[in-house]
Scaffold this active site. Structure first.
Site, PDB file in Angstrom:
ATOM      1  CG  HIS A 149      -2.015  -1.050   1.119  1.00 28.02           C
ATOM      2  ND1 HIS A 149      -3.062  -1.126   2.017  1.00 28.02           N
ATOM      3  CD2 HIS A 149      -2.179  -2.103   0.272  1.00 28.02           C
ATOM      4  CE1 HIS A 149      -3.819  -2.175   1.723  1.00 28.02           C
ATOM      5  NE2 HIS A 149      -3.294  -2.777   0.654  1.00 28.02           N
ATOM      6  CD  GLU A 192     -13.826   4.194  -2.154  1.00 27.54           C
ATOM      7  OE1 GLU A 192     -14.432   3.803  -1.146  1.00 27.54           O
ATOM      8  OE2 GLU A 192     -13.129   5.236  -2.184  1.00 27.54           O
TER       9      GLU A 192
END
Length: 482
Positions: free
Chosen positions: A259, A354
Site C-alpha cells: 500500500h 473506488e
C-alpha cells in the site's frame, strides 16, 4: 427471470396470427408479469433479511461477501444447509429457528446471485490473437516493448521515446521497440508491493529535462527494514539521470511492504499531485492529518515546497502538503481534460475499489465507510456512507484491482472519446467506463486475460498505451479502421 425474450417471441406470433393469438398472448404475458413480480418480491425480501441478519458479520454489500472461497460449498443446497444448521465452530450460528425453509432458500438464491456477479469476471480463455473485437471497434495490440518485469509507469518524451519504470528498480528508454537502460535511479526496496513505481515529466521538460520518480525509500533500524513512499526529482540527460533529489518523503516509515499508492500527476494549476497509501495501517494513518502523510493525496510545488492555499496549510500540527485524506491505496491519478479536476482510483479491500473525484480538504472515508470487507471476511465498517465523508463516484464489487487511469481524448478512438480507462490487476483486462457527467453508466472489459494491466496512458501521438505484467510488455492500441 427475463420477461422480454418471451415478449419478443409472442409479439412476432401476434403479427402473424391476428387477434386470436393476441388474446392468448395477453394471458401468457400477464402470467409472466406475475412470475416476475413474485421473483422481485422474493429478492427484495431476501435482501432485507440479509441486511437485518447477515450484514453485521458479512458486510453491507452482499457481492463483497460472496467474493470468497466457500469452505462448506456454494451450491443452493450447501448454502441452505449452512444457513439452517450453521457452523458453530466457525462462528456461524444456525437460523433454523429464525426462518422457515422457504425463507432460507430465498436467502440462498439471493447469495447465489452475488456469486454469479463475482463469476462474471472469471475469464478463462487466453488471447489467441493480437486482434480484439470490442463493442465499438476492432483494436490491434501492437507490441512496443517487452522483456521487463513489472512496468509500473510510462512517460512520453518529445523525441517519441517512452521512459518507463520497472518495479525491480530499472529505468528504460523504449527506443525503436528496444529497451535502453537508464542509469542513476534511486535505490529501492523491491519487496512486496514496493520498488520503483511511477514516472512523469515536468511540464517544462522541453526546456529543463526534469522528471519525477516515485519509489519505496528505505532505512534500517537495528535488524528491521523500514520503508515509505518518496518522490525524487532528477534531470534526464540521454540515458542517465543527474541532479537527483528527494523532494518529498512520506512519514512515518513503516515495517509493512504494501500500500504505497504512488501515482503522480501535474494539475492544470501547475502543482504536483501524488498519492501515498496507508501502508496497511487503516486504524491510524488515513484519518490522521497531524504528523502523518499516509493514506493521503498530496499537493506540492515542483521544488517540494507547499502551496499556501493547501487546505491544511494553516492547521496547527497538520501536514501542510495534504490535499485530501481517508484513502486506502490509490494507484491512479489523472486530470479530466475538460474540467481540470483530479480523478483517482484506489484499491478497496475485498470489494469496494473506488473511483473518486478529489477535492481539497475532503475526507474519503477509509476505513470509516467502505463498500468492502476485510480479506479474512471480517467487517471493517458496517456502512458505505457517512455525513462528512465524500461519496465515491463509482465502486467495483468484486474488486478488480485498479491501477493506472486515463481519459480518452482526440479523434483516433471516436466512439470512446470521453470514456475513462482503468487497468485491472486482479482480472487482467482493461476496463472501459462510459460516463455521463461524473456517473459511470456502462462498462466494458477489454482484452480479457491480456495480463495484469498496471498502467494506461493517453500519449501525445494520440494513441493509448498500456503496460502489462508477466511478462512486462507495453502495447499500443491501434484501431483497425486505420
Amino acid at each position: 427471470m427475463n420477461k422480454y425474450t418471451p415478449a419478443v417471441l409472442f409479439t412476432s406470433i401476434l403479427i402473424l396470427a391476428g387477434s386470436f393469438i393476441s388474446v392468448a398472448w395477453n394471458t401468457v404475458h400477464k402470467g409472466t408479469n406475475t412470475s416476475v413480480k413474485a421473483a422481485d418480491t422474493s429478492f427484495q425480501k431476501a435482501a432485507k433479511t440479509y441486511q437485518s441478519y447477515c450484514s453485521g458479520c458479512h458486510g453491507e454489500k452482499m457481492d463483497a461477501f460472496t467474493d470468497r472461497r466457500w469452505k462448506f460449498g456454494s451450491s443452493r443446497r450447501d448454502l441452505f444447509a449452512s444457513i439452517k444448521k450453521g457452523h458453530p465452530d466457525e462462528g456461524m450460528p444456525a437460523f433454523e429457528k429464525t426462518f422457515n425453509d422457504e425463507e432460507i432458500f430465498q436467502l440462498a438464491d439471493y447469495i447465489l446471485r452475488g456469486i454469479k456477479n463475482v463469476n462474471r469476471y472469471s475469464f478463462n480463455d487466453k488471447p489467441t490473437s493480437s486482434i480484439f473485437r470490442t463493442e465499438e471497434m476492432t483494436i490491434r495490440l501492437d507490441t512496443v516493448a517487452t522483456g521487463m518485469d513489472v512496468p509500473w509507469g510510462m512517460a512520453f518524451l518529445p523525441s517519441g521515446e517512452i521512459l518507463t519504470t520497472d518495479r525491480n528498480g530499472s529505468i528504460y528508454l523504449v527506443r525503436n521497440k528496444k529497451l535502453v537502460s537508464v542509469s542513476g535511479g534511486p535505490e529501492v526496496l523491491n519487496r512486496g508491493q514496493g520498488g520503483l513505481m511511477d514516472v512523469i515529466l515536468d511540464p517544462s521538460f522541453d526546456q529543463n529535462h526534469i522528471i519525477y520518480l516515485s519509489y519505496s525509500k528505505f532505512k534500517r533500524e537495528g535488524s528491521a527494514t523500514l520503508a515509505t513512499t518518496a518522490i525524487m526529482k532528477a534531470r534526464l540527460d540521454g540515458d542517465r539521470l543527474s541532479q537527483q533529489k528527494d523532494i518529498f518523503v512520506a512519514l512515518p516509515y513503516s515495517r509493512t511492504q504494501h500500500h504505497y499508492g504512488s501515482r503522480m500527476v501535474f494539475g492544470k494549476d501547475g502543482y504536483l499531485y501524488f498519492s501515498v497509501g496507508e501502508r496497511g495501517n487503516e486504524k491510524e494513518n488515513p484519518q490522521q492529518i497531524k504528523g502523518n502523510d499516509l493514506g493521503k493525496i498530496h499537493r506540492i510545488k515542483s521544488d517540494g515546497s507547499v502551496p499556501a492555499d493547501n487546505p491544511f496549510y494553516n492547521r496547527t500540527g497538520a501536514q501542510r502538503s495534504i490535499y485530501s485524506y481517508g484513502h486506502r491505496n490509490p494507484q491512479a491519478l489523472t486530470v479530466h481534460p475538460a474540467t481540470g479536476q483530479i480523478w483517482e482510483t484506489e484499491h478497496g479491500p475485498r470489494g469496494g475499489d473506488e473511483i473518486n473525484l478529489i477535492k481539497a480538504g475532503k475526507n474519503y472515508g477509509w476505513p470509516l465507510a467502505t463498500y468492502g470487507i476485510n480479506y479474512n471476511g471480517q467487517i471493517i465498517s458496517k456502512v458505505s456512507a457517512l455525513p462528512g465523508i465524500e461519496p465515491t463516484l463509482h465502486y467495483w464489487i468484486p474488486s478488480i484491482g485498479p491501477s493506472g487511469m486515463a481519459f480518452v481524448t482526440g479523434d483516433r478512438y471516436k466512439s470512446w472519446t470521453g470514456n475513462l480507462l482503468s487497468g485491472s490487476l486482479r482480472f487482467k483486462y482493461l476496463n472501459r467506463s462510459v460516463l455521463k457527467g461524473t456517473s459511470v453508466i456502462k462498462e466494458e472489459a477489454l482484452f480479457k486475460n491480456i495480463g495484469r494491466v498496471r498502467d494506461v496512458r493517453m500519449a501525445p501521438d494520440g494513441y493509448i498505451y498500456i503496460a502489462v505484467e508477466s511478462p512486462g510488455t507495453i502495447y499500443k492500441l491501434i484501431p483497425q479502421e486505420e
